[in-house]
Design a protein around this motif. Sequence first.
Motif, PDB file in Angstrom:
ATOM      1  N   GLU A 171      20.142 -17.874   9.289  1.00 40.25           N
ATOM      2  CA  GLU A 171      19.744 -18.724  10.404  1.00 40.25           C
ATOM      3  C   GLU A 171      19.367 -20.122   9.942  1.00 40.25           C
ATOM      4  OE1 GLU A 171      17.459 -15.529  13.203  1.00 40.25           O
ATOM      5  OE2 GLU A 171      17.224 -15.396  11.030  1.00 40.25           O
ATOM      6  N   THR A 186      28.366 -19.249   9.728  1.00 38.24           N
ATOM      7  CA  THR A 186      27.210 -20.125   9.902  1.00 38.24           C
ATOM      8  C   THR A 186      27.362 -21.341   9.009  1.00 38.24           C
ATOM      9  OG1 THR A 186      25.762 -18.213  10.307  1.00 38.24           O
ATOM     10  CG2 THR A 186      24.700 -20.297   9.797  1.00 38.24           C
ATOM     11  N   GLN A 218      25.773 -20.969  14.473  1.00 39.79           N
ATOM     12  CA  GLN A 218      26.420 -19.679  14.267  1.00 39.79           C
ATOM     13  C   GLN A 218      27.575 -19.521  15.255  1.00 39.79           C
ATOM     14  OE1 GLN A 218      23.105 -16.977  14.884  1.00 39.79           O
ATOM     15  NE2 GLN A 218      22.776 -16.771  12.683  1.00 39.79           N
ATOM     16  N   ILE A 264      20.642 -23.473  16.106  1.00 41.28           N
ATOM     17  CA  ILE A 264      19.298 -23.120  15.658  1.00 41.28           C
ATOM     18  C   ILE A 264      18.656 -24.317  14.963  1.00 41.28           C
ATOM     19  CG2 ILE A 264      17.914 -21.546  14.252  1.00 41.28           C
ATOM     20  CD1 ILE A 264      20.283 -19.590  14.358  1.00 41.28           C
ATOM     21  N   MET A 307      11.841 -20.841  14.698  1.00 46.08           N
ATOM     22  CA  MET A 307      13.264 -21.097  14.878  1.00 46.08           C
ATOM     23  C   MET A 307      13.541 -21.246  16.362  1.00 46.08           C
ATOM     24  SD  MET A 307      14.975 -18.372  12.234  1.00 46.08           S
ATOM     25  CE  MET A 307      14.636 -18.439  10.475  1.00 46.08           C
ATOM     26  N   LYS A 358      16.204 -21.536  19.213  1.00 47.42           N
ATOM     27  CA  LYS A 358      17.582 -21.075  19.322  1.00 47.42           C
ATOM     28  C   LYS A 358      18.129 -21.318  20.720  1.00 47.42           C
ATOM     29  CE  LYS A 358      16.768 -17.424  15.909  1.00 47.42           C
ATOM     30  NZ  LYS A 358      16.887 -15.974  15.601  1.00 47.42           N
ATOM     31  N   MET A 364      19.748 -11.573  16.747  1.00 52.42           N
ATOM     32  CA  MET A 364      19.374 -12.918  16.279  1.00 52.42           C
ATOM     33  C   MET A 364      19.457 -13.973  17.374  1.00 52.42           C
ATOM     34  SD  MET A 364      20.991 -13.104  12.422  1.00 52.42           S
ATOM     35  CE  MET A 364      22.692 -12.888  12.977  1.00 52.42           C
TER      36      MET A 364
END
Length: 292
Positions: free
Chosen positions: A39, A79, A97, A115, A142, A144, A198
């Motif tokens: 990530e 990623t 991603q 992210i 994080m 997202k 995720m």
Amino acid sequence: MAGLLICALGVGTAPAALAQAMQPDMGKLLATGGVSQIEGAGGGGLTPWALITGYGTRDSFGANAHYTTVRTQDYALDTVGAAVGFADCVEFSVAQQVFKGTGGALDGLRIRQNILGVKLRVAGDAVYTQDSGLPQIAVGAMFKQNNGVSGLPGVTSVKQLGAMKESGVDYYVSATKILLERSLVLNGTLRFTKANQMGLLGFGGDKSDKYQPMLETSAAYLFNRRLAGGVEYRMKPNNLKVDNEKDYYDAFLAWFPNKNVSVTAAYAWLGDITILNPQRQKGFYLSLQVGF
């Protein structure tokens, strides 16, 4: 900048030294910036560590860029991202991603997620406090944003799969201890999250829509200065009726030929992705990081 100053002073850096932080020195020990987590954060492959990315010391900064790919029987995840660490205290990261179905019932599926990450070291030093039991400790977040679904007939949003939201924030605290005499790196992370896979399948769901604590652990052995191997484990929530989400595992090797390049290879077990394809997914993970 205020948070950076407080962090730097907290680990003993004078303001005059902080003023020189724009001069990269690559003064940290080889491999002590970790690799690029999937990530975008500095750490292992599956989980962030308390280490700050890059090789800049408390009087400097470091940065890197990475490309990571995961290939299982029926899916691919790519990623790309970059991260920068200031004064060995604060880290900022950005990653994108792209998840693709490459076989089975979800062949042609495509999901994209952006992210943004931030991490702050709040206590300890993983390298220079070998005589202390206190690990290096960092807190992070994080942010997202899921950018929708394509390739699945009639579905354009993860909300149509049962997710409550298309965006969310993960919060975490990590503790990392490097035992130089034993050539060991140990990490534990506690993540508070609503993310499904995720965040690739959104946040919250028709089974649960609350933050849950998820444990993530890593252990690595340093075979020599340039090669490390280990294992990782990451708990996952189970929020969606269409996704009986499973925990992640991997076994990895990380090679650090110098401070500008690292290569990580792993074999990962990721569980099944949705009830539309109940086959448990496992496959190879490969990540290239370049920086200073």
